[in-house]
Scaffold this motif. Structure first.
Motif, PDB file in Angstrom:
ATOM      1  N   MET C   1       0.833  -1.215   0.000  1.00  0.00           N
ATOM      2  CA  MET C   1       0.000   0.000   0.000  1.00  0.00           C
ATOM      3  C   MET C   1       0.864   1.260   0.000  1.00  0.00           C
ATOM      4  SD  MET C   1      -3.359  -0.695   0.123  1.00  0.00           S
ATOM      5  CE  MET C   1      -4.023   0.849   0.726  1.00  0.00           C
ATOM      6  N   LYS C   2       0.331   2.270  -0.603  1.00  0.00           N
ATOM      7  CA  LYS C   2       0.963   3.585  -0.557  1.00  0.00           C
ATOM      8  C   LYS C   2      -0.097   4.623  -0.169  1.00  0.00           C
ATOM      9  CE  LYS C   2       5.042   2.360  -2.147  1.00  0.00           C
ATOM     10  NZ  LYS C   2       5.000   1.037  -1.464  1.00  0.00           N
ATOM     11  N   ASP C  50       0.175  -0.832  -4.296  1.00  0.00           N
ATOM     12  CA  ASP C  50       1.382  -0.437  -5.014  1.00  0.00           C
ATOM     13  C   ASP C  50       1.199  -0.482  -6.532  1.00  0.00           C
ATOM     14  OD1 ASP C  50       2.002  -1.134  -2.323  1.00  0.00           O
ATOM     15  OD2 ASP C  50       4.109  -1.300  -2.840  1.00  0.00           O
TER      16      ASP C  50
HETATM   17 NI    NI Z   1       2.936  -1.363   0.023  1.00  0.00          NI
END
Ligand code: NI
Ligand code: NI
Ligand code: NI
Lengths: 109, 109, 109
Positions: C1-2, C50
């Motif tokens: 995740m970002k 991502d």
């Molecule tokens: Ni990530």
């Protein structure tokens, strides 16, 4: 240190702030656009030591977790009586979206 | 690049923004819930190259650091004269809580 | 995740929110101080996997990228007629400043 960003519903915002303070967390609330017009969100920024991240997540979950709630029927004003539901309905309220971010430096001046 | 999140008192917000601009930093201010009702906080988001992080922290510290300030006595309106303090008192104002965050990508469109 | 933090002009805010929803991104808008008084900014917080970061950046760029726009002349009110420009002028509008941040944990309660 970690920075926790938690997006919660406005109606859970006070309960969460109280629970954070009781547990010695320091938090800042960020306002959302449109918060005056509709049921909006509040974003909490919580700075915490690494060892207390789990406790912070527990406090957020207990204060804000998604749940069902009975909503009293609202009488239509002059309006479309066809869409009037004369008994309480269950609606889903609450919920939190939580990001735990790494921090390179933390300072208090 | 780094992202600096700095929570400062509203009363220091303009001084900090001016000092940041003077030093060629670019910042965005985020409003806080309840800022209309009580002395609130403002959160600055400052994007900066790694080599200028120390300078940004210095600007924040100089604009916002916690300090004592004399507050003139406020005459009670109609009210409880027992709690009236007829001389200036020292109060602590200012202060900043600062997080320096790593960035994976930075873009300007 | 970002976690993507994108600062955009208020005038592009609705277009961006619609484009994000169309592309199944979830976003939260943070209000800026002073947004009531002048053309302000809105900060979007977008949490994404991502593999979808590039798509999110594309959506932001297409909705908000800096561009020229013709602005109709505004007749001076009672004022300095010397500064009145009686033809449309090109002004630069839009633009986005975007930070992509790493996340250590992501939760939905
Ligand atoms: Ni990530
Ligand atoms: Ni740490
Ligand atoms: Ni960097």
């Amino acid at each position: 240190m970690k920075l926790i960003m938690a997006v919660v519903q406005d109606q859970d915002s006070n309960r969460l702030m109280n629970a954070l303070v009781e547990n010695n967390f320091r938090a800042t609330k960020l306002a959302t656009t449109g918060g005056f017009l509709k049921s909006g969100n509040t974003t909490f920024m919580i700075g915490t030591e690494d060892v207390r991240v789990e406790k912070a997540l527990e406090v957020i979950r207990e204060s804000c977790k998604s749940r069902e709630q009975l909503m009293a029927p609202v009488s239509p004003m002059g309006g479309n009586a066809d869409s009037y539901i004369p008994y309480p309905v269950e609606v889903s309220v609450g919920g939190a979206t939580v990001f735990v971010l790494p921090i390179e430096q933390f300072h208090q001046f």
